[in-house]
Motif scaffolding. Structure first.
Motif, PDB file in Angstrom:
ATOM      1  N   TYR A   1       0.820  -1.196   0.000  1.00 38.15           N
ATOM      2  CA  TYR A   1       0.000   0.000   0.000  1.00 38.15           C
ATOM      3  C   TYR A   1       0.862   1.258   0.000  1.00 38.15           C
ATOM      4  O   TYR A   1       2.054   1.203  -0.181  1.00 38.15           O
ATOM      5  CB  TYR A   1      -0.954  -0.040   1.178  1.00 38.15           C
TER       6      TYR A   1
ATOM      7  N   PRO B   1      -6.805  -4.275  -7.933  1.00 45.48           N
ATOM      8  CA  PRO B   1      -7.612  -5.473  -8.147  1.00 45.48           C
ATOM      9  C   PRO B   1      -7.475  -6.002  -9.575  1.00 45.48           C
ATOM     10  O   PRO B   1      -7.308  -5.235 -10.508  1.00 45.48           O
ATOM     11  CB  PRO B   1      -9.036  -4.979  -7.903  1.00 45.48           C
TER      12      PRO B   1
ATOM     13  N   LYS C   1     -11.101  -6.207 -14.930  1.00 47.29           N
ATOM     14  CA  LYS C   1     -12.332  -5.434 -14.882  1.00 47.29           C
ATOM     15  C   LYS C   1     -13.533  -6.310 -15.219  1.00 47.29           C
ATOM     16  O   LYS C   1     -14.642  -6.012 -14.855  1.00 47.29           O
ATOM     17  CB  LYS C   1     -12.226  -4.275 -15.853  1.00 47.29           C
ATOM     18  N   ASP C   2     -13.291  -7.369 -15.948  1.00 48.50           N
ATOM     19  CA  ASP C   2     -14.379  -8.298 -16.277  1.00 48.50           C
ATOM     20  C   ASP C   2     -13.838  -9.696 -15.995  1.00 48.50           C
ATOM     21  O   ASP C   2     -13.263 -10.354 -16.846  1.00 48.50           O
ATOM     22  CB  ASP C   2     -14.788  -8.149 -17.737  1.00 48.50           C
ATOM     23  N   GLN C   3     -14.050 -10.128 -14.739  1.00 47.85           N
ATOM     24  CA  GLN C   3     -13.325 -11.293 -14.254  1.00 47.85           C
ATOM     25  C   GLN C   3     -13.711 -12.584 -14.975  1.00 47.85           C
ATOM     26  O   GLN C   3     -12.867 -13.437 -15.220  1.00 47.85           O
ATOM     27  CB  GLN C   3     -13.551 -11.433 -12.751  1.00 47.85           C
TER      28      GLN C   3
ATOM     29  N   MET D   1      -6.259  -9.183  -3.724  1.00 46.20           N
ATOM     30  CA  MET D   1      -7.130  -9.920  -2.817  1.00 46.20           C
ATOM     31  C   MET D   1      -7.972 -10.933  -3.581  1.00 46.20           C
ATOM     32  O   MET D   1      -8.455 -10.653  -4.665  1.00 46.20           O
ATOM     33  CB  MET D   1      -8.043  -8.919  -2.107  1.00 46.20           C
ATOM     34  N   ASP D   2      -8.135 -12.119  -2.987  1.00 42.28           N
ATOM     35  CA  ASP D   2      -8.989 -13.130  -3.617  1.00 42.28           C
ATOM     36  C   ASP D   2     -10.440 -12.707  -3.553  1.00 42.28           C
ATOM     37  O   ASP D   2     -10.887 -12.069  -2.606  1.00 42.28           O
ATOM     38  CB  ASP D   2      -8.832 -14.481  -2.912  1.00 42.28           C
ATOM     39  N   GLN D   3     -11.196 -13.114  -4.559  1.00 45.26           N
ATOM     40  CA  GLN D   3     -12.595 -12.696  -4.669  1.00 45.26           C
ATOM     41  C   GLN D   3     -13.457 -13.312  -3.578  1.00 45.26           C
ATOM     42  O   GLN D   3     -14.417 -12.718  -3.138  1.00 45.26           O
ATOM     43  CB  GLN D   3     -13.126 -13.136  -6.033  1.00 45.26           C
ATOM     44  N   VAL D   4     -13.129 -14.513  -3.187  1.00 48.03           N
ATOM     45  CA  VAL D   4     -14.014 -15.229  -2.278  1.00 48.03           C
ATOM     46  C   VAL D   4     -13.409 -15.392  -0.884  1.00 48.03           C
ATOM     47  O   VAL D   4     -14.034 -15.078   0.122  1.00 48.03           O
ATOM     48  CB  VAL D   4     -14.375 -16.613  -2.864  1.00 48.03           C
TER      49      VAL D   4
ATOM     50  N   ARG E   1     -10.935 -13.809   0.496  1.00 51.24           N
ATOM     51  CA  ARG E   1     -10.445 -12.563   1.068  1.00 51.24           C
ATOM     52  C   ARG E   1      -9.019 -12.714   1.581  1.00 51.24           C
ATOM     53  O   ARG E   1      -8.573 -11.973   2.447  1.00 51.24           O
ATOM     54  CB  ARG E   1     -11.389 -12.032   2.156  1.00 51.24           C
TER      55      ARG E   1
ATOM     56  N   LYS F   1     -22.876 -10.120  -8.799  1.00 54.04           N
ATOM     57  CA  LYS F   1     -21.403 -10.124  -8.863  1.00 54.04           C
ATOM     58  C   LYS F   1     -20.779  -9.077  -7.930  1.00 54.04           C
ATOM     59  O   LYS F   1     -19.567  -8.918  -7.910  1.00 54.04           O
ATOM     60  CB  LYS F   1     -20.936  -9.869 -10.299  1.00 54.04           C
TER      61      LYS F   1
ATOM     62  N   ARG G   1     -18.339 -10.490  -5.084  1.00 53.04           N
ATOM     63  CA  ARG G   1     -17.010 -10.794  -5.600  1.00 53.04           C
ATOM     64  C   ARG G   1     -16.180  -9.512  -5.769  1.00 53.04           C
ATOM     65  O   ARG G   1     -15.010  -9.465  -5.404  1.00 53.04           O
ATOM     66  CB  ARG G   1     -17.160 -11.509  -6.950  1.00 53.04           C
ATOM     67  N   ALA G   2     -16.807  -8.494  -6.299  1.00 46.07           N
ATOM     68  CA  ALA G   2     -16.087  -7.231  -6.498  1.00 46.07           C
ATOM     69  C   ALA G   2     -15.714  -6.607  -5.156  1.00 46.07           C
ATOM     70  O   ALA G   2     -14.621  -6.056  -4.997  1.00 46.07           O
ATOM     71  CB  ALA G   2     -16.944  -6.267  -7.319  1.00 46.07           C
ATOM     72  N   VAL G   3     -16.620  -6.708  -4.180  1.00 46.59           N
ATOM     73  CA  VAL G   3     -16.331  -6.171  -2.849  1.00 46.59           C
ATOM     74  C   VAL G   3     -15.146  -6.919  -2.229  1.00 46.59           C
ATOM     75  O   VAL G   3     -14.244  -6.321  -1.648  1.00 46.59           O
ATOM     76  CB  VAL G   3     -17.575  -6.282  -1.933  1.00 46.59           C
ATOM     77  N   ALA G   4     -15.152  -8.258  -2.391  1.00 49.11           N
ATOM     78  CA  ALA G   4     -14.055  -9.047  -1.830  1.00 49.11           C
ATOM     79  C   ALA G   4     -12.732  -8.710  -2.511  1.00 49.11           C
ATOM     80  O   ALA G   4     -11.687  -8.611  -1.881  1.00 49.11           O
ATOM     81  CB  ALA G   4     -14.355 -10.538  -1.966  1.00 49.11           C
ATOM     82  N   ALA G   5     -12.790  -8.524  -3.817  1.00 49.00           N
ATOM     83  CA  ALA G   5     -11.555  -8.261  -4.565  1.00 49.00           C
ATOM     84  C   ALA G   5     -11.034  -6.848  -4.340  1.00 49.00           C
ATOM     85  O   ALA G   5      -9.834  -6.622  -4.322  1.00 49.00           O
ATOM     86  CB  ALA G   5     -11.789  -8.515  -6.056  1.00 49.00           C
ATOM     87  N   ARG G   6     -11.938  -5.905  -4.173  1.00 45.25           N
ATOM     88  CA  ARG G   6     -11.506  -4.511  -4.178  1.00 45.25           C
ATOM     89  C   ARG G   6     -11.696  -3.779  -2.860  1.00 45.25           C
ATOM     90  O   ARG G   6     -11.124  -2.707  -2.662  1.00 45.25           O
ATOM     91  CB  ARG G   6     -12.300  -3.737  -5.246  1.00 45.25           C
TER      92      ARG G   6
ATOM     93  N   ALA H   1     -10.835  -4.005   0.365  1.00 45.13           N
ATOM     94  CA  ALA H   1      -9.712  -3.638   1.230  1.00 45.13           C
ATOM     95  C   ALA H   1      -8.837  -2.592   0.550  1.00 45.13           C
ATOM     96  O   ALA H   1      -8.353  -1.646   1.177  1.00 45.13           O
ATOM     97  CB  ALA H   1      -8.895  -4.877   1.578  1.00 45.13           C
ATOM     98  N   TYR H   2      -8.661  -2.773  -0.747  1.00 42.11           N
ATOM     99  CA  TYR H   2      -7.843  -1.842  -1.536  1.00 42.11           C
ATOM    100  C   TYR H   2      -8.480  -0.454  -1.550  1.00 42.11           C
ATOM    101  O   TYR H   2      -7.816   0.567  -1.350  1.00 42.11           O
ATOM    102  CB  TYR H   2      -7.728  -2.414  -2.947  1.00 42.11           C
TER     103      TYR H   2
ATOM    104  N   VAL I   1     -15.929  -1.757   4.869  1.00 42.13           N
ATOM    105  CA  VAL I   1     -16.471  -2.494   3.732  1.00 42.13           C
ATOM    106  C   VAL I   1     -17.663  -3.314   4.213  1.00 42.13           C
ATOM    107  O   VAL I   1     -17.513  -4.176   5.077  1.00 42.13           O
ATOM    108  CB  VAL I   1     -15.404  -3.435   3.138  1.00 42.13           C
TER     109      VAL I   1
ATOM    110  N   ASP J   1     -18.487  -4.667 -13.966  1.00 41.90           N
ATOM    111  CA  ASP J   1     -19.108  -5.953 -14.318  1.00 41.90           C
ATOM    112  C   ASP J   1     -20.266  -6.297 -13.372  1.00 41.90           C
ATOM    113  O   ASP J   1     -20.704  -7.437 -13.310  1.00 41.90           O
ATOM    114  CB  ASP J   1     -18.069  -7.085 -14.425  1.00 41.90           C
TER     115      ASP J   1
ATOM    116  N   ASP K   1     -14.802   1.080 -16.428  1.00 46.87           N
ATOM    117  CA  ASP K   1     -14.136   0.153 -15.509  1.00 46.87           C
ATOM    118  C   ASP K   1     -14.701  -1.254 -15.687  1.00 46.87           C
ATOM    119  O   ASP K   1     -14.607  -2.092 -14.803  1.00 46.87           O
ATOM    120  CB  ASP K   1     -14.310   0.635 -14.062  1.00 46.87           C
TER     121      ASP K   1
END
Lengths: 279, 295
Positions: free
Chosen positions: A27, A158, A161-163, A203-206, A208, B111, B114-119, B121-122, B140, B171, B199
């Motif tokens: 960070y 992250p 943008k379109d996983q 960070m992982d999507q699921v 965390r 979706k 998933r976006a919340v988990a991925a982004r 913390a960042y 969050v 997405d 985005d």
């Protein structure tokens, strides 16, 4: 596969040794750290020991935006300023991003068949940093070009943008050739590799947790039996790695690309090349 | 009693206005999120039914969320049953924390988790850096109720229709339609005045915009910019920018040009038509270039 990298270090070693530090740097603290500690003396010693490094003028040029538009996709061009001849050519270019968690972004190995030895790629930049291209010529001399780039957060930004689309495309490659292809002359082409190139800092999507680093490690581009260029990659290369390169076809043939990632998945593809004679 | 102590000091109510009967809006400032504006750069609002209230985007920080909460309480004492997030971006979700005590359903696109988990913390780290102590209390908060295609939320004699869209601005864009007043909350599927940010997918966004046109709304509340009754014509400005972006990037790629060349030239004709153009157009070009070069 022979490791063509730098003395005493393969990229992977260097990546592992800096990974723990990288987490701390993930960070904005990196921005502050960058101002206080210049990582270059240590990097220089680790990579090139006490060898002399001369200014890049006339040998290697580095193009990079002063301020990145997207820190996860910063376009970088490494351009030889001398012709690639069998007598003397640029053998390797090491792309270094001083303040990234894994500073060595890539090592490009070239041959006299590498045309103009102009390479463009895209990198992640995690903090304001010097970016360096160190070229080693075939006679063992080192030359360096440096640019300062303002960007932050590129390594931890992250993924995709379109996983769904990105994962559906994993391993797909695309080659764009400039046309017409000219015989006996440098021709430009762009290789695109669909790969998430996870940095280990996203960070992982699921779960965390941090997604383990998973990236394109080796790329070999050949024309016929001749190797045009190899790339040893690392986490600083952007998602969906892109390489502009050039090559000199001496006759019809095929450009073949072999990609190996850190999980030893291998992707290969060939594209026919039909040069226009006498053009 | 102990719980009461944990409730933060009363915040100044946000100056919301009633854009249609029972539909309230705070229009965000056109700028970057700062400590001074508490991240309040997006349009956020709420809809009041006979039985309950739904928040549509909670703001750019817990502080802004608390101010929205106060604004709701000046209008009604009805329970806040839903906090809808149109997508994951910080200016739309970081007010969620201010509504935790109401125990609403936090609602988003299928979706969005998933976006919340991925982004998440960042984004939270970025918010703390950008806003400093003004980010205090922001956290969050992932959705508890998700929408795969459509979902109707009944606020009591008032149904909000939520639509989950295919990849466009992000997405996981969700739009909200209030049938009682014909008000469409487009979220960031529509930008006005401020340059749109890509985005998700440029091509996807253009497709989703043609679907939006089919909605017979009487007014639209964009994610950024001024609400208008000029619908669906309100989409035209954004559509011409996104089309130009697409067409000029395609031309650069077709001519063998690089991303840098595209950044330097693409969409220049739109420069004077948008606020913050120089801050976001180059990034849009980079994003869209990486999408279009796979065509």
């Amino acid at each position: 596969m022979t490791r063509l990298a730098v003395p005493h270090f393969t990229l992977r070693d260097l990546w592992l040794s800096t990974f723990a530090a990288g987490l701390a740097l993930a960070y904005g603290a990196a921005v502050v750290a960058a101002a206080e500690d210049d990582p270059w003396p240590d990097l220089r010693e680790a990579l090139f020991e006490d060898r002399q490094i001369q200014p890049g003028d006339g040998v290697i040029r580095l193009e990079a935006p002063y301020r990145a538009y997207d820190a996860a996709i910063v376009p970088i061009t490494l351009a030889a300023e001398m012709p690639q001849t069998p007598e003397r050519y640029i053998k390797t270019i090491t792309l270094i991003i001083d303040n990234n968690p894994a500073p060595v972004a890539a090592v490009f190995t070239m041959t006299p068949h590498s045309g103009t030895a102009k390479i463009s790629t895209r990198v992640r930049i995690n903090a304001y940093t010097n970016v360096r291209a160190v070229a080693e010529t075939s006679d063992g001399m080192l030359y360096m070009a440096t640019k300062f780039v303002k960007a932050s957060g590129g390594c931890s930004a992250p993924a995709s943008k379109d996983q769904d689309k990105a994962m559906a495309r994993l391993g797909r490659m695309k080659l764009k050739q400039s046309t017409p292809v000219r015989l006996g002359q440098p021709n430009e082409a762009q290789l695109l590799i669909s790969h998430p190139n996870y940095s280990g800092l996203q960070m992982d999507q699921v779960t965390r947790h941090y997604i383990p680093a998973y990236f394109v490690q080796d790329v070999t581009i050949s024309y016929g039996n001749e190797t045009i260029m190899t790339v040893e990659g690392a986490i600083s290369l952007s998602e969906d790695p892109s390489f502009h390169f050039s090559f000199v076809p001496e006759g019809p043939g095929a450009l073949t690309v072999e990609v190996r990632d850190t999980e030893d998945a291998v992707f290969t593809r060939s594209w026919p090349v039909e040069p226009e004679a006498g053009s | 009693m102990i719980l009461a102590l944990a409730v933060p000091a009363r915040a100044e109510p946000l100056p919301v206005r009633e854009v249609a009967k029972g539909v309230y809006l705070y229009q965000g400032a056109h700028g970057e999120a700062t400590a001074e504006n508490h991240g309040g750069i997006a349009n956020i609002g709420f809809v009041v039914g006979d039985a309950s209230v739904a928040v549509i985007d909670s703001g750019g920080s817990a502080h802004q969320g608390r101010r929205l909460h106060e604004a709701i309480r000046q209008v009604t004492d009805l329970p806040i049953r839903y906090v809808i997030n149109t997508h994951v971006h910080p200016d739309h979700i970081f007010g969620n924390a201010a509504f935790l005590a109401d125990e609403p359903d936090f609602v988003g696109h299928a979706k969005l988790p998933r976006a919340v988990a991925a982004r998440g913390a960042y984004y939270l780290e970025g918010l703390k850096q950008r806003l400093g102590s003004a980010s205090e209390g922001s956290e969050v908060v992932p959705p508890s109720l998700t929408v795969a295609e459509r979902l109707d939320l009944d606020l009591g004699d008032r149904v909000l229709r939520l639509t989950a869209h295919r990849t466009a601005h992000t997405d996981h864009d969700l739009s909200v339609y209030d049938a009682v007043t014909g008000t469409l909350f487009a979220g960031d599927l529509l930008f006005r005045e401020r340059v749109p940010v890509v985005d998700g997918s440029l091509k996807g966004w253009l497709n989703v915009m043609s679907e939006l046109r089919a909605i017979e709304a009487r007014r639209v509340v964009p994610g950024h910019g001024t609400p208008t009754a000029d619908w669906p014509a309100a989409l035209d400005r954004q559509e011409s920018y996104l089309r130009l972006l697409r067409d000029e990037i395609r031309a650069v790629i077709r001519d063998g040009g690089t991303m840098e060349q595209a950044v330097a030239s693409v969409a220049a004709a739109e420069r004077d038509a948008w606020l913050l153009f120089d801050d976001y157009n180059p990034r849009n070009v980079v994003t869209a270039f990486t999408e279009l070069e796979w065509e």
